[in-house]
Design an enzyme around this catalytic site. Structure first.
Site, PDB file in Angstrom:
ATOM      1  N   LYS A  53       0.841  -1.200   0.000  1.00 26.48           N
ATOM      2  CA  LYS A  53       0.000   0.000   0.000  1.00 26.48           C
ATOM      3  C   LYS A  53       0.875   1.250   0.000  1.00 26.48           C
ATOM      4  O   LYS A  53       0.576   2.227  -0.682  1.00 26.48           O
ATOM      5  CB  LYS A  53      -0.947  -0.019   1.214  1.00 26.48           C
ATOM      6  CG  LYS A  53      -2.105  -0.988   1.009  1.00 26.48           C
ATOM      7  CD  LYS A  53      -2.863  -1.322   2.280  1.00 26.48           C
ATOM      8  CE  LYS A  53      -3.833  -2.466   1.994  1.00 26.48           C
ATOM      9  NZ  LYS A  53      -4.434  -3.036   3.211  1.00 26.48           N
ATOM     10  N   GLN A  97      -5.142  -1.975   9.299  1.00 26.87           N
ATOM     11  CA  GLN A  97      -4.943  -3.293   8.670  1.00 26.87           C
ATOM     12  C   GLN A  97      -5.565  -4.376   9.554  1.00 26.87           C
ATOM     13  O   GLN A  97      -5.219  -4.490  10.736  1.00 26.87           O
ATOM     14  CB  GLN A  97      -3.441  -3.541   8.466  1.00 26.87           C
ATOM     15  CG  GLN A  97      -3.110  -4.813   7.728  1.00 26.87           C
ATOM     16  CD  GLN A  97      -3.579  -4.792   6.271  1.00 26.87           C
ATOM     17  OE1 GLN A  97      -3.396  -3.817   5.560  1.00 26.87           O
ATOM     18  NE2 GLN A  97      -4.194  -5.880   5.838  1.00 26.87           N
ATOM     19  N   ASP A 120     -11.586   2.146   3.486  1.00 29.27           N
ATOM     20  CA  ASP A 120     -11.917   0.724   3.328  1.00 29.27           C
ATOM     21  C   ASP A 120     -13.417   0.532   3.098  1.00 29.27           C
ATOM     22  O   ASP A 120     -13.852  -0.524   2.662  1.00 29.27           O
ATOM     23  CB  ASP A 120     -11.538  -0.040   4.613  1.00 29.27           C
ATOM     24  CG  ASP A 120     -10.296  -0.896   4.434  1.00 29.27           C
ATOM     25  OD1 ASP A 120      -9.935  -1.184   3.272  1.00 29.27           O
ATOM     26  OD2 ASP A 120      -9.703  -1.285   5.449  1.00 29.27           O
TER      27      ASP A 120
END
Ligand code: NDP
Length: 284
Positions: A53, A97, A120
């Site tokens: 990322k 995460q 997200d």
């Protein structure tokens, strides 16, 4: 034989588009979109994802901030960091995460993220927007699949779409996105009776169960469009999908490979969601 959808190439196209938009923001507003990624603990797979990322951020011109916290981090410390990032004007997207260690309540953490910065798309506000048919931050994997379908010229309206898997991050949002585009939806799970009879009806089949090669050649009809979300490790250590590719591809019209299909798109859509968050925050 099916057309193999090249997720790597489409993801690169999307990163190129994001990079151009970032240049425009920099020229007009003098700032770069910023993405903060929080990693709690030292899970090796999570470390790899976070590293990729950060690489993507560098490629598109984002400011990237990676916060690595030890595995015994308490929930309050993480909540405090999220609060700080919510208020940070240089940060437009925040991602924790997953999975987080056991002592941390995942729902509480997701709900602490400012919905506008929730790149997200997991915050209940963004899930609600998706249910209502007007998503602001669509969750990255199904959003990427919609892009794969659209950019490959697959028509969706009026089609029978079957999704195998009902998780909150893939199956359910996938169903809602396809429904919003006027497909007729069936969602399957471990209690589905006669799975093959259902999957054989599919014009568009999304396999997201996490079971190696569970979709066999006799479970699909001719001309089906097959999207393989599964990422499983075979006994030989290879990355393999949920679809028995060699059996299914000859019957399909389009199919995604594993690797090189959905995976790169999930990462690309994270960049796109961060860009959208920055654009909306800058516009006020
Ligand atoms: P989950 O384990 O959360 O959900 C799996 C779903 O599949 C569940 O709803 C389960 O049903 C269903 N399922 C499992 N086995 C069967 C079966 N034999 N028949 C019918 N349904 C079944 O997984 P995720 O949604 O998080 O991920 C699914 C797969 O996609 C995994 O391989 C994951 O690694 C991959 N993935 C890939 C991404 C990418 O970017 N390429 C991103 C996210 C995930 P039930 O609810 O009844 O248990």
């Amino acid at each position: 034989m099916a057309i193999i959808i090249d997720g790597g190439k489409i993801a690169q196209d999307i990163r190129n588009e994001v990079r151009l938009a970032v240049q425009q923001i920099k020229e007009k507003n003098g700032i770069a979109p910023g993405l903060a990624v929080i990693l709690v603990g030292d899970d090796p797979a999570s470390r790899v994802y976070v590293g990729k990322k950060a690489q993507d951020c560098a490629e598109v011109g984002f400011l990237s901030r990676v916060e690595k916290l030890p595995s015994d981090t308490g929930e309050n410390k993480l909540l405090h960091l999220i609060k700080e990032l919510n208020a940070d004007k240089a940060i437009h997207g925040i991602l924790v995460q997953l999975p987080v260690p056991k002592q941390i309540n995942t729902e509480k953490i997701i709900e602490a993220i400012d919905p506008c910065k929730d790149v997200d798309g997991f915050h209940p506000y963004n899930v609600g927007r998706l249910v209502a048919g007007s998503p602001d931050r669509p969750s990255c994997t199904p959003y990427g699949i919609m892009e794969l379908l659209d950019r490959s010229g697959v028509a969706i309206a009026g089609k029978e779409a079957v999704i195998v898997g009902r998780s909150n991050i893939v199956g359910k949002p996938m169903a809602l996105m396809l429904l919003a585009r006027h497909a007729t939806i069936t969602v399957c799970h471990t209690k589905t009776k006669d799975l093959a009879a259902v999957t054989r009806r599919a014009d568009i089949l999304v396999a997201a169960a996490g079971k190696e090669a569970m979709i066999r050649g006799d479970m699909v009809k001719d001309g089906v469009v097959v999207i393989d979300v599964g990422t499983n490790r075979s006994r030989e250590g290879k990355l393999v999908g949920d679809v028995a590719f060699a059996e299914v591809a000859p019957r399909a019209s389009y199919i995604t490979p594993v690797p090189g299909g959905v995976g790169p798109m999930t990462r690309a859509m994270l960049m796109k969601n961060t860009l959208k968050a920055a654009q909306s925050i800058i516009a006020g």
